[in-house]
Design a protein around this motif. Sequence first.
Motif, PDB file in Angstrom:
ATOM      1  N   ALA A  12      27.914  35.880  36.072  1.00 23.36           N
ATOM      2  CA  ALA A  12      28.575  35.796  34.770  1.00 23.36           C
ATOM      3  C   ALA A  12      29.754  34.842  34.862  1.00 23.36           C
ATOM      4  O   ALA A  12      30.487  34.845  35.846  1.00 23.36           O
ATOM      5  N   ARG A  13      29.929  34.028  33.841  1.00 25.71           N
ATOM      6  CA  ARG A  13      30.963  32.987  33.887  1.00 25.71           C
ATOM      7  C   ARG A  13      32.280  33.519  33.342  1.00 25.71           C
ATOM      8  O   ARG A  13      32.842  33.023  32.361  1.00 25.71           O
ATOM      9  N   TRP A  14      32.807  34.548  33.986  1.00 29.75           N
ATOM     10  CA  TRP A  14      34.079  35.120  33.555  1.00 29.75           C
ATOM     11  C   TRP A  14      35.201  34.100  33.668  1.00 29.75           C
ATOM     12  O   TRP A  14      36.102  34.044  32.846  1.00 29.75           O
ATOM     13  N   ALA A  15      35.118  33.287  34.722  1.00 29.10           N
ATOM     14  CA  ALA A  15      36.197  32.319  34.948  1.00 29.10           C
ATOM     15  C   ALA A  15      36.321  31.346  33.788  1.00 29.10           C
ATOM     16  O   ALA A  15      37.394  30.825  33.501  1.00 29.10           O
ATOM     17  N   ASP A  16      35.162  31.073  33.117  1.00 37.64           N
ATOM     18  CA  ASP A  16      35.196  30.160  31.984  1.00 37.64           C
ATOM     19  C   ASP A  16      35.526  30.890  30.686  1.00 37.64           C
ATOM     20  O   ASP A  16      36.256  30.392  29.847  1.00 37.64           O
ATOM     21  N   ALA A  17      34.962  32.086  30.533  1.00 41.18           N
ATOM     22  CA  ALA A  17      35.088  32.805  29.271  1.00 41.18           C
ATOM     23  C   ALA A  17      36.496  33.346  29.044  1.00 41.18           C
ATOM     24  O   ALA A  17      37.056  33.222  27.963  1.00 41.18           O
ATOM     25  N   VAL A  18      37.079  33.934  30.060  1.00 42.63           N
ATOM     26  CA  VAL A  18      38.374  34.579  29.893  1.00 42.63           C
ATOM     27  C   VAL A  18      39.479  33.591  29.552  1.00 42.63           C
ATOM     28  O   VAL A  18      40.208  33.781  28.586  1.00 42.63           O
ATOM     29  N   PRO A  19      39.606  32.475  30.307  1.00 42.11           N
ATOM     30  CA  PRO A  19      40.653  31.521  29.936  1.00 42.11           C
ATOM     31  C   PRO A  19      40.484  30.975  28.524  1.00 42.11           C
ATOM     32  O   PRO A  19      41.451  30.693  27.837  1.00 42.11           O
ATOM     33  N   ALA A  20      39.211  30.805  28.081  1.00 38.18           N
ATOM     34  CA  ALA A  20      38.983  30.282  26.737  1.00 38.18           C
ATOM     35  C   ALA A  20      39.542  31.242  25.695  1.00 38.18           C
ATOM     36  O   ALA A  20      40.182  30.826  24.730  1.00 38.18           O
ATOM     37  N   ARG A  21      39.305  32.529  25.878  1.00 34.88           N
ATOM     38  CA  ARG A  21      39.839  33.515  24.932  1.00 34.88           C
ATOM     39  C   ARG A  21      41.352  33.552  24.993  1.00 34.88           C
ATOM     40  O   ARG A  21      42.034  33.637  23.973  1.00 34.88           O
ATOM     41  N   GLU A  22      41.895  33.487  26.216  1.00 36.64           N
ATOM     42  CA  GLU A  22      43.342  33.515  26.371  1.00 36.64           C
ATOM     43  C   GLU A  22      43.985  32.280  25.738  1.00 36.64           C
ATOM     44  O   GLU A  22      45.038  32.365  25.104  1.00 36.64           O
ATOM     45  N   ALA A  23      43.331  31.124  25.915  1.00 41.38           N
ATOM     46  CA  ALA A  23      43.871  29.888  25.339  1.00 41.38           C
ATOM     47  C   ALA A  23      43.850  29.954  23.817  1.00 41.38           C
ATOM     48  O   ALA A  23      44.785  29.495  23.151  1.00 41.38           O
ATOM     49  N   GLN A  24      42.791  30.523  23.257  1.00 40.42           N
ATOM     50  CA  GLN A  24      42.706  30.661  21.804  1.00 40.42           C
ATOM     51  C   GLN A  24      43.797  31.583  21.278  1.00 40.42           C
ATOM     52  O   GLN A  24      44.435  31.290  20.263  1.00 40.42           O
ATOM     53  N   PHE A  25      44.018  32.681  21.986  1.00 37.75           N
ATOM     54  CA  PHE A  25      45.066  33.618  21.595  1.00 37.75           C
ATOM     55  C   PHE A  25      46.427  32.931  21.629  1.00 37.75           C
ATOM     56  O   PHE A  25      47.227  33.060  20.697  1.00 37.75           O
ATOM     57  N   GLU A  26      46.683  32.180  22.710  1.00 41.51           N
ATOM     58  CA  GLU A  26      47.977  31.519  22.861  1.00 41.51           C
ATOM     59  C   GLU A  26      48.177  30.445  21.801  1.00 41.51           C
ATOM     60  O   GLU A  26      49.282  30.253  21.288  1.00 41.51           O
ATOM     61  N   THR A  27      47.105  29.725  21.447  1.00 44.46           N
ATOM     62  CA  THR A  27      47.200  28.700  20.415  1.00 44.46           C
ATOM     63  C   THR A  27      47.595  29.312  19.077  1.00 44.46           C
ATOM     64  O   THR A  27      48.464  28.788  18.365  1.00 44.46           O
ATOM     65  N   LYS A  28      46.966  30.434  18.725  1.00 46.84           N
ATOM     66  CA  LYS A  28      47.288  31.105  17.464  1.00 46.84           C
ATOM     67  C   LYS A  28      48.714  31.666  17.504  1.00 46.84           C
ATOM     68  O   LYS A  28      49.422  31.638  16.492  1.00 46.84           O
ATOM     69  N   ARG A  29      49.115  32.152  18.657  1.00 44.63           N
ATOM     70  CA  ARG A  29      50.463  32.714  18.779  1.00 44.63           C
ATOM     71  C   ARG A  29      51.513  31.607  18.618  1.00 44.63           C
ATOM     72  O   ARG A  29      52.551  31.800  17.980  1.00 44.63           O
ATOM     73  N   ARG A  30      51.237  30.435  19.194  1.00 40.07           N
ATOM     74  CA  ARG A  30      52.159  29.310  19.034  1.00 40.07           C
ATOM     75  C   ARG A  30      52.256  28.887  17.572  1.00 40.07           C
ATOM     76  O   ARG A  30      53.339  28.541  17.081  1.00 40.07           O
ATOM     77  N   ALA A  31      51.112  28.893  16.878  1.00 43.28           N
ATOM     78  CA  ALA A  31      51.114  28.535  15.456  1.00 43.28           C
ATOM     79  C   ALA A  31      51.961  29.520  14.667  1.00 43.28           C
ATOM     80  O   ALA A  31      52.694  29.138  13.750  1.00 43.28           O
ATOM     81  N   LEU A  32      51.875  30.774  15.024  1.00 44.95           N
ATOM     82  CA  LEU A  32      52.678  31.806  14.370  1.00 44.95           C
ATOM     83  C   LEU A  32      54.164  31.551  14.587  1.00 44.95           C
ATOM     84  O   LEU A  32      54.967  31.627  13.647  1.00 44.95           O
ATOM     85  N   VAL A  33      54.541  31.242  15.820  1.00 47.16           N
ATOM     86  CA  VAL A  33      55.949  31.004  16.131  1.00 47.16           C
ATOM     87  C   VAL A  33      56.463  29.785  15.375  1.00 47.16           C
ATOM     88  O   VAL A  33      57.578  29.787  14.849  1.00 47.16           O
ATOM     89  N   ARG A  34      55.648  28.726  15.290  1.00 49.74           N
ATOM     90  CA  ARG A  34      56.065  27.530  14.556  1.00 49.74           C
ATOM     91  C   ARG A  34      56.296  27.849  13.079  1.00 49.74           C
ATOM     92  O   ARG A  34      57.272  27.400  12.482  1.00 49.74           O
ATOM     93  N   GLU A  35      55.370  28.620  12.475  1.00 50.41           N
ATOM     94  CA  GLU A  35      55.524  28.966  11.066  1.00 50.41           C
ATOM     95  C   GLU A  35      56.740  29.865  10.858  1.00 50.41           C
ATOM     96  O   GLU A  35      57.478  29.727   9.876  1.00 50.41           O
ATOM     97  N   ALA A  36      56.942  30.794  11.779  1.00 47.34           N
ATOM     98  CA  ALA A  36      58.111  31.674  11.685  1.00 47.34           C
ATOM     99  C   ALA A  36      59.393  30.869  11.816  1.00 47.34           C
ATOM    100  O   ALA A  36      60.385  31.137  11.121  1.00 47.34           O
ATOM    101  N   ALA A  37      59.399  29.871  12.698  1.00 49.50           N
ATOM    102  CA  ALA A  37      60.582  29.021  12.863  1.00 49.50           C
ATOM    103  C   ALA A  37      60.914  28.308  11.562  1.00 49.50           C
ATOM    104  O   ALA A  37      62.084  28.187  11.176  1.00 49.50           O
TER     105      ALA A  37
END
Length: 218
Positions: A12-37
Amino acid sequence: MNRTTVAVKKPARWADAVPAREAQFETKRRALVREAARAFGRRGFHNTSLEEIAEALGVTKPALYRYVRTKHEILHEAKSIAFDSGAKAREMAFAASEDPIERLRLYIIHYIDLVTSELGSYAVLAEPVTSLPPEYADPIRARMREADRALRDMVQSAMDAGFIPAGDPKLSVAFFMGAINHIARWYTPDGPLTGREIGEIFAGFVLNGLRGPGPQPT
């Protein structure tokens, strides 16, 4: 002779799948912080609710809670982004030049450019650390001390090399970082100048100020 083909099960390609989900989460979180700013810049930190931030992002408040729990967490994240930008700016300056005064110039340009592009409107950075509870304020104060030490070392190197007059690096850093941080009060990404253009102008102001007045005409 019969040959038996053994199917090899692919891992199973956990090494590929997990970072992709984490990166997506972080991207959305950064967008939230920018809008809040931006929202904090328009209305002020204390006058902006999580409901207003959720509305600006087009999400429900429960959806917002997937990424942040409180306004204090958003403010902490925004300030952390600024310190990350400062660390990256120093790294870029040191990689580009061995000249102490040129490193200082490049740091100012890169820092202003990075922090304005990361946060869009970074008026939120003008909000004092005292607005944060201790669990968020203490790590920010530690990063403030770390950044201050690094900048004092840069100024001291320029003094030792004779590029600027000898003096107190602490006061020098307070002088130019006070001016740079005040940009948060008036900067807007829709303004006539980009963050990098402002950085280049401010770098000239700072270096001229640190060098002091030149020979006076008779």
